[in-house]
Design an enzyme around this catalytic site. Structure first.
Site, PDB file in Angstrom:
ATOM      1  N   ASP A 239      39.620  38.288  42.682  1.00 51.17           N
ATOM      2  CA  ASP A 239      40.199  37.834  41.423  1.00 51.17           C
ATOM      3  C   ASP A 239      41.168  36.670  41.646  1.00 51.17           C
ATOM      4  O   ASP A 239      41.994  36.718  42.570  1.00 51.17           O
ATOM      5  CB  ASP A 239      40.956  39.014  40.792  1.00 51.17           C
ATOM      6  CG  ASP A 239      41.491  38.694  39.415  1.00 51.17           C
ATOM      7  OD1 ASP A 239      40.676  38.461  38.520  1.00 51.17           O
ATOM      8  OD2 ASP A 239      42.733  38.667  39.245  1.00 51.17           O
ATOM      9  N   GLU A 303      36.495  34.354  42.404  1.00 54.21           N
ATOM     10  CA  GLU A 303      36.798  33.741  41.109  1.00 54.21           C
ATOM     11  C   GLU A 303      37.560  32.445  41.400  1.00 54.21           C
ATOM     12  O   GLU A 303      38.778  32.370  41.323  1.00 54.21           O
ATOM     13  CB  GLU A 303      37.625  34.661  40.210  1.00 54.21           C
ATOM     14  CG  GLU A 303      37.649  34.130  38.791  1.00 54.21           C
ATOM     15  CD  GLU A 303      38.761  34.672  37.921  1.00 54.21           C
ATOM     16  OE1 GLU A 303      38.647  34.546  36.695  1.00 54.21           O
ATOM     17  OE2 GLU A 303      39.759  35.203  38.447  1.00 54.21           O
TER      18      GLU A 303
HETATM   19  C1  GLC Z   1      41.143  36.986  36.292  1.00 50.64           C
HETATM   20  C2  GLC Z   1      40.460  38.068  35.492  1.00 50.64           C
HETATM   21  C3  GLC Z   1      41.161  38.204  34.180  1.00 50.64           C
HETATM   22  C4  GLC Z   1      42.596  38.600  34.431  1.00 50.64           C
HETATM   23  C5  GLC Z   1      43.265  37.590  35.363  1.00 50.64           C
HETATM   24  C6  GLC Z   1      44.560  38.116  35.877  1.00 50.64           C
HETATM   25  O1  GLC Z   1      41.018  35.741  35.715  1.00 50.64           O
HETATM   26  O2  GLC Z   1      39.110  37.760  35.340  1.00 50.64           O
HETATM   27  O3  GLC Z   1      40.541  39.153  33.339  1.00 50.64           O
HETATM   28  O4  GLC Z   1      43.306  38.666  33.220  1.00 50.64           O
HETATM   29  O5  GLC Z   1      42.477  37.333  36.506  1.00 50.64           O
HETATM   30  O6  GLC Z   1      44.332  39.158  36.778  1.00 50.64           O
END
Ligand code: GLC
Length: 592
Positions: A239, A303
């Protein structure tokens, strides 16, 4: 009607705009050649797998509390196996105060009671394995919950051994240390009155950022990875991995014109995104995964927000030794149904500078579902099939979001009182939050869409009555059955790992390409327009790829009418219905 991106999506795009500043990983040509050699027979499993994201809270409720759970997922493994998916990415199901619906973790090595027990989780892994399905955990590496024992200790005193596990700074001129803003609105610093210092939080104030420069913290996080790998998980989706490090001098970010949805001045995320040290950590994490090597070597999906080719590409690592599948947000940010735009984006990523294997997706728990984004309100189902055909036949690993295979759409809150996602409350009405894309999976046309016996935590859209698994399973022309055919198709022939070769590259309406390996060739033609098109496929020399070159039509869409007419015309032209999909196996091009 195309729905415009919310401001939140623009904020993420802005984040990516700053990536170029820090990314400068050199890719050696020999490494690029190895990675680009997609025809190699020993390709790792994740290159051929279809990944499927599950938001556990919304997939299937097994105990009637209106909230999805682990046993609910286990009960649907036969469905997922039948669909043809190979790996499930579970968004966080760890103990959490649920401020950010699981992305605020208070214990990395446990399962949240509302989702089940560790025994339930172990059973999920074991049952999935019986069906050749792997489980990928969401690893929230950037921050914890402010209720995590690590943060409670860190906050307790300036002298606590865990003080340095988070980012603490003195204020400046009676305010926060600098102008950094949270992606979720307002200052990214919160004052702790007890110790009179500010802590940094890139997301909500309840999500303090971890300090990856602290060796003890780093070790603790690597131990978390080992903990789950030992339990049999096949990797992680990392993440917000680009935000792991910030400028140690905490310099102000450049201010841009205008204000965002939260009413704050726009700023560039120059000093707190894609800081170079992230590469060292990724290499170390990859080494942890290497301890679990074998035929099923675990995978890292990152991500790596944004659409900056160079910055995301750098996340593969200079020696392809970091993240195997960084996520580019090209499709997620493209709010336009355009053959030319998609052609450009695919070409860019297919030739990414690292020579890394591509991963593509349209939708996830932070993005408006693409059924709505690309739908024109008239041909939505045909468009959903068109997009599926592209996702599942281009060169790369596809990542689906639960429900896209049935044409699930958003159900955004109508009133601020109905909003759960905090950014929807802070940013209303410009930013409605992400509840709309997180509504329950639609299993049947019955009460609560068959998701739960109780009122679900979020309400499914009305379209669940027609767009659900039970109804679509019965209809040979449904979106669901189209996905199944495509997934079956991509497991064979050149779709698995063959080269991607765009053709008819100036056609504004039809996106077309060949997929080729040593044994097979296939032609894919996708009509992105709402008009019938006469499409004449041409090879690299401008010569028509005539009907004689086509051995067999593998798949074509019926655009909802059930029409199965033969699309090929006498003059080497394919008559493509509006939003039509045409996929054919070709004889070897060398034989033509
Ligand atoms: C990422 C997740 C999102 C979350 C953020 C903070 O972007 O996909 O849903 O709010 O991280 O953890």
């Amino acid at each position: 009607m195309l729905k415009p991106f919310s401001i939140r999506r623009s904020a993420l795009a802005l984040l990516s705009a700053s990536c170029a500043f820090f990314s400068s990983v050199a890719i050696s040509p020999s490494q690029a050649a190895v990675a680009g050699d997609s025809a190699q027979t020993t390709a790792p499993w994740w290159q051929h797998a279809v990944f499927y994201e599950i938001y556990p809270r919304s997939f299937k409720d097994s105990n009637g509390d209106g909230i999805g759970d682990i046993n609910g997922i286990t009960s649907k493994l036969d469905y997922l196996h039948d669909l043809g998916v190979d790996a499930l990415w579970l968004t966080p199901c760890y103990p959490s105060p649920q401020v950010d619906f699981g992305y605020d973790i208070s214990d990395y090595c446990a399962i949240a009671p509302e989702y089940g027990t560790m025994a339930d989780f172990d059973r999920l892994v074991a049952e999935a394995k019986k069906r050749n399905i792997k489980i990928i955990m969401d690893f929230v590496v950037n921050h914890t919950s402010d209720k995590h024992p690590w943060f409670l200790a860190s906050k307790s005193s300036k002298d606590d051994p865990k003080r340095d596990w988070y980012i603490w700074r003195d204020g400046k001129n009676g305010g926060p240390p600098n102008n950094w803003q949270s992606l979720f609105g307002h200052s990214a610093w919160k004052l702790d009155p007890k110790t009179n210092q500010y802590y940094y939080h890139f997301f909500y104030a309840e999500q303090p950022d971890l300090n990856w420069r602290n060796p003890e913290l780093k070790k603790a996080m690597m131990d978390v990875a080992s903990f789950w790998l030992k339990r049999g998980v096949a990797g992680f989706r990392l993440d917000a991995v680009g935000c792991l490090f910030e400028d140690p001098q905490v310099r102000d970010n450049p201010v841009l014109p205008g204000t965002n949805a939260f009413g704050d001045p726009n700023t560039e995320f120059k000093y707190n995104d894609h800081y170079p040290e992230v590469h060292d950590v990724m290499r170390e994490l990859r080494a942890v995964l290497d301890n679990f090597a074998g035929a099923d070597h675990p995978v890292l999906i990152g991500e790596t927000s944004g659409s900056d080719v160079k910055a995301i590409s750098a996340m593969y690592g200079a020696n392809l030794d970091e993240i195997q599948l960084p996520m580019n947000f090209f499709f997620a940010y493209l709010n336009k149904r355009s053959a030319a735009e998609f052609r450009k984006l695919i070409a860019q990523w297919d030739a990414n500078p690292a020579g890394g294997w591509p991963l593509y997706f349209f939708s996830n728990h932070d993005q408006i579902r693409h059924y709505i984004r690309y739908g024109d309100g008239v041909h939505n189902d045909a468009i959903a099939k068109l997009m599926a055909a592209m996702l599942l036949t281009i060169r790369g690993t596809p990542l689906m979001y639960y429900g896209e295979e049935i044409g699930e759409e958003n159900n955004d809150p109508k009133k601020v009182e109905d909003v759960f996602d905090p950014i929807g409350k802070i940013g209303w009405p410009k930013e409605k939050g992400r509840d709309g894309e997180r509504t329950p999976m639609q299993w049947n046309a019955g009460e609560h869409a068959g998701f739960s016996t109780a009122k679900p935590w979020l309400t499914p859209p009305e379209s669940y009555r027609t767009h659900n698994v039970a109804e679509e399973s019965k209809d040979p022309h449904s979106i669901l059955n189209f996905y199944k055919s495509l997934i079956k198709l991509r497991k064979e022939g050149p779709f698995k790992s063959g080269q991607y070769e765009p053709i008819n590259t100036s056609d504004p309406n039809v996106l077309a390409y060949l997929r080729k390996d040593e044994n097979d060739n296939a032609l894919v033609a996708l009509n992105f327009s709402d008009k019938e098109q006469d499409f004449k496929p041409l090879d690299a020399n401008g010569k028509p790829i005539g009907i004689l070159a086509l051995q067999k039509v593998l798949l074509k869409s019926d655009t909802g009418s059930g029409d199965t007419k033969d699309w090929y015309q006498g003059d080497d032209t394919i008559k493509m219905p509006a939003f039509g999909v045409f996929i054919a196996k070709m004889e070897s091009l060398s034989k033509q």
